[in-house]
Design a protein around this motif. Structure first.
Motif, PDB file in Angstrom:
ATOM      1  N   UNK A  92       0.801  -1.219   0.000  1.00 45.16           N
ATOM      2  CA  UNK A  92       0.000   0.000   0.000  1.00 45.16           C
ATOM      3  C   UNK A  92       0.832   1.267   0.000  1.00 45.16           C
ATOM      4  N   UNK A  93       1.977   1.227  -0.685  1.00 43.36           N
ATOM      5  CA  UNK A  93       2.881   2.380  -0.743  1.00 43.36           C
ATOM      6  C   UNK A  93       2.588   3.212  -1.987  1.00 43.36           C
ATOM      7  N   UNK A  94       2.132   4.428  -1.781  1.00 43.42           N
ATOM      8  CA  UNK A  94       1.819   5.324  -2.885  1.00 43.42           C
ATOM      9  C   UNK A  94       3.102   5.831  -3.545  1.00 43.42           C
ATOM     10  N   UNK A  95       3.130   5.992  -4.875  1.00 46.88           N
ATOM     11  CA  UNK A  95       4.321   6.514  -5.548  1.00 46.88           C
ATOM     12  C   UNK A  95       4.786   7.864  -5.014  1.00 46.88           C
ATOM     13  N   UNK A  96       3.879   8.683  -4.511  1.00 51.40           N
ATOM     14  CA  UNK A  96       4.295  10.002  -4.018  1.00 51.40           C
ATOM     15  C   UNK A  96       5.160   9.900  -2.763  1.00 51.40           C
ATOM     16  N   UNK A  97       5.088   8.768  -2.059  1.00 55.73           N
ATOM     17  CA  UNK A  97       5.846   8.607  -0.819  1.00 55.73           C
ATOM     18  C   UNK A  97       7.162   7.870  -0.997  1.00 55.73           C
ATOM     19  N   UNK A  98       7.454   7.446  -2.218  1.00 57.83           N
ATOM     20  CA  UNK A  98       8.696   6.721  -2.482  1.00 57.83           C
ATOM     21  C   UNK A  98       9.318   7.260  -3.762  1.00 57.83           C
ATOM     22  N   UNK A  99      10.655   7.230  -3.830  1.00 56.10           N
ATOM     23  CA  UNK A  99      11.312   7.675  -5.057  1.00 56.10           C
ATOM     24  C   UNK A  99      12.485   6.753  -5.369  1.00 56.10           C
ATOM     25  N   UNK A 100      12.620   6.336  -6.623  1.00 48.55           N
ATOM     26  CA  UNK A 100      13.740   5.471  -7.009  1.00 48.55           C
ATOM     27  C   UNK A 100      14.998   6.272  -7.321  1.00 48.55           C
ATOM     28  N   UNK A 101      16.126   5.631  -7.138  1.00 47.73           N
ATOM     29  CA  UNK A 101      17.418   6.178  -7.552  1.00 47.73           C
ATOM     30  C   UNK A 101      18.329   4.998  -7.852  1.00 47.73           C
TER      31      UNK A 101
END
Length: 212
Positions: A92-101
């Motif tokens: 249930x992790x929204x894209x706005x709360x996570x960022x890839x690098x």
């Protein structure tokens, strides 16, 4: 099932949005990194992510030799991206709360799942620190795979104020690439549970509610 980035119209839409306010600072940083290494470009971060709302960083190895979409995104149609999207959805992790690098943010000529050299990991330290300083509300980094584990240890050794003052927590987990998931269905499910557990813990520490 094909991801949205497989749709040229969606790719074009995201390209037009690459400098939207929620992601502009990160993608301008990508432009600056491209200038630093003439002849070697790098993908942008998908504008479905949000600089101000980011609480968790997903750290991967490298973008490989090419990304057709031009974006690091869980909406790409390669198996690693699909697996990542399924993990986010499951916890249930929204894209706005996570960022890839990526440990090494530039495209590489070698195959995507080939280990990075020591020199490439060394080159990735400064860009990663700059990235972490920009996602100033993030408090956790989920490091996927051996290359990510190596650079995460470098961060721990550096004790950089950009992460120390936030009580930053690093979660070393398995890569989401096909090679790392070569095993029986039972083993794959075990590995997925371990990764989901890391994200669930990171969400709890950051006070992120499960998205519907």
């Amino acid at each position: 099932m094909a991801r949205r980035m497989a749709d040229p119209a969606y790719q074009a839409q995201q390209w037009e949005r690459r400098y939207d306010p929620n992601i502009e600072e990160i993608n301008r940083m990508c432009d600056a990194l491209a200038v630093q290494k003439p002849g070697r470009s790098l993908p942008y971060i998908d504008p479905i992510h949000d600089l101000d709302e980011c609480r968790i960083v997903s750290l991967f190895s490298s973008p490989g030799h090419d990304l057709i979409s031009g974006f690091v995104s869980s909406e790409n149609d390669d198996q690693s991206a699909i697996r990542t999207a399924e993990i986010y959805e499951h916890v249930g992790l929204s894209p706005k709360h996570v960022m890839p690098w990526n440990v090494y943010p530039w495209y590489v000529e070698e195959q995507k799942e080939r280990a990075l050299t020591t020199a490439q990991i060394d080159e990735g330290v400064k860009p990663l620190l700059n990235f972490l300083q920009r996602v100033s509300r993030a408090s956790a980094l989920v490091a996927h795979g051996t290359d990510a584990h190596k650079i995460a240890r470098r961060l721990t050794q550096l004790q950089h104020r950009a992460i120390v003052r936030r009580g930053f927590k690093i979660y070393p987990v398995r890569s989401v690439g096909d090679r790392a998931f070569a095993g029986s269905p039972e083993k794959q499910e075990l590995w997925l549970r371990e990764i989901r557990s890391a994200y669930t813990d990171a969400m709890a520490r950051a006070g992120i509610s499960r998205s519907s």
